[in-house]
Design a protein around this motif. Structure first.
Motif, PDB file in Angstrom:
ATOM      1  N   VAL A  97      38.378  43.936  32.378  1.00  0.00           N
ATOM      2  CA  VAL A  97      39.633  43.844  32.350  1.00  0.00           C
ATOM      3  C   VAL A  97      40.448  44.074  33.889  1.00  0.00           C
ATOM      4  O   VAL A  97      40.621  45.169  34.255  1.00  0.00           O
ATOM      5  CB  VAL A  97      40.117  44.893  31.210  1.00  0.00           C
ATOM      6  N   ASP A  98      41.023  42.929  34.160  1.00  0.00           N
ATOM      7  CA  ASP A  98      41.671  42.945  35.359  1.00  0.00           C
ATOM      8  C   ASP A  98      40.930  43.715  36.340  1.00  0.00           C
ATOM      9  O   ASP A  98      41.694  44.293  37.002  1.00  0.00           O
ATOM     10  CB  ASP A  98      43.118  43.462  35.127  1.00  0.00           C
ATOM     11  N   ALA A  99      39.897  43.286  36.282  1.00  0.00           N
ATOM     12  CA  ALA A  99      38.802  44.095  37.287  1.00  0.00           C
ATOM     13  C   ALA A  99      38.527  43.667  38.617  1.00  0.00           C
ATOM     14  O   ALA A  99      38.401  42.502  38.842  1.00  0.00           O
ATOM     15  CB  ALA A  99      37.443  44.515  36.411  1.00  0.00           C
ATOM     16  N   ASP A 100      37.876  44.283  39.515  1.00  0.00           N
ATOM     17  CA  ASP A 100      37.329  44.060  40.764  1.00  0.00           C
ATOM     18  C   ASP A 100      35.746  43.576  40.402  1.00  0.00           C
ATOM     19  O   ASP A 100      35.391  43.813  39.360  1.00  0.00           O
ATOM     20  CB  ASP A 100      37.206  44.945  41.698  1.00  0.00           C
ATOM     21  N   VAL A 101      35.314  42.913  41.179  1.00  0.00           N
ATOM     22  CA  VAL A 101      33.848  42.494  41.166  1.00  0.00           C
ATOM     23  C   VAL A 101      32.933  42.919  42.187  1.00  0.00           C
ATOM     24  O   VAL A 101      33.492  42.986  43.345  1.00  0.00           O
ATOM     25  CB  VAL A 101      33.681  41.062  40.698  1.00  0.00           C
ATOM     26  N   PRO A 102      31.665  43.222  42.141  1.00  0.00           N
ATOM     27  CA  PRO A 102      31.071  43.562  43.273  1.00  0.00           C
ATOM     28  C   PRO A 102      30.624  42.522  44.238  1.00  0.00           C
ATOM     29  O   PRO A 102      30.211  41.599  43.817  1.00  0.00           O
ATOM     30  CB  PRO A 102      29.678  44.283  42.689  1.00  0.00           C
TER      31      PRO A 102
END
Length: 231
Positions: A97-102
């Motif tokens: 959800v509107d997130a960063d990714v590794p």
């Protein structure tokens, strides 16, 4: 009955999912909001990025469930994206959800002008202080919703934000729904856009701000259930 594990972003705990969790439970789902170490009721627990990954893996293990849908918001997209290599075939889907990714070798603070965050962490004994009410303007939130977020927020352990991710299983391999909140920018960040080009990632847009669990909880719950069903 779908088992959901919900993980909020910086400064927030399991409480941030209260309204979304209520919607999912009313539909018959098995919902487990998770507070990461060092936040909310776990404030004072030492935490780095690896700690947060273990928090998520341990919660899924504790549940003993299969076909788990793992949901990460904002910062927590990084530990949520790292956890599946240890969760294995118990995982059905990831929803970000509107997130960063590794990204291998990079931290939450990599790739954007974040010197002010590093300075704030250094000035506050290793923690990133919560935002103020003014910082939530323009994100589709009512004054009451902003008050709830501000009053419930706790300083975020800085080590989790500066430590680099070690990616062993590419997020591109995971069946993933990415929820882009349009008031926080029309397009996903480049790392996300690259993953969306693959055939295992789907994009859903929501016309709200970065905290839809407060601004649009019913709509977000619907998105989560439809994602779990593969729709």
């Amino acid at each position: 009955m779908t088992p959901f594990v919900l993980v909020a972003g910086t400064w927030l705990g399991a409480w941030a999912w209260d309204e979304v969790a209520a919607e999912l439970r009313a539909a018959g789902d098995d919902v487990h909001p998770l507070t990461l170490s060092g936040l909310a009721e776990k404030r004072g627990v030492p935490a780095g990025l690896e700690t947060h990954v273990r928090d998520i893996v341990d919660e899924v293990g504790r549940l003993g469930a299969r076909d788990v849908v793992l949901v990460g918001h904002s910062y927590s997209g990084i530990p949520v994206g790292l956890a599946p290599e240890r969760i294995g075939d118990r995982l059905r889907r990831v929803v970000l959800v509107d997130a960063d990714v590794p990204v291998d070798g990079e931290s939450f603070l990599s790739g954007w002008p974040s010197d002010h965050v590093r300075e704030a962490i250094a000035a506050h004994d290793g923690f990133w202080p919560p935002l103020t009410a003014d910082d939530y303007a323009g994100q589709g939130l009512t004054d009451e919703e902003i008050r709830r977020i501000v009053d419930g927020s706790t300083p975020h352990p800085g080590a989790t934000l500066v430590e680099a991710a070690a990616v062993k299983r590419s997020p591109a391999e995971l069946p993933t729904t990415y929820v882009k909140c349009l008031l926080d920018g029309d397009e996903p960040m480049p790392a996300v856009a690259a993953l969306l080009e693959g055939d295992r990632w789907d994009l859903v847009r929501m016309d709200t701000g970065h905290w839809p669990m407060f601004s649009r909880p019913r709509e977000l719950a619907t998105v989560l259930r439809e994602s779990a069903a593969g729709r």
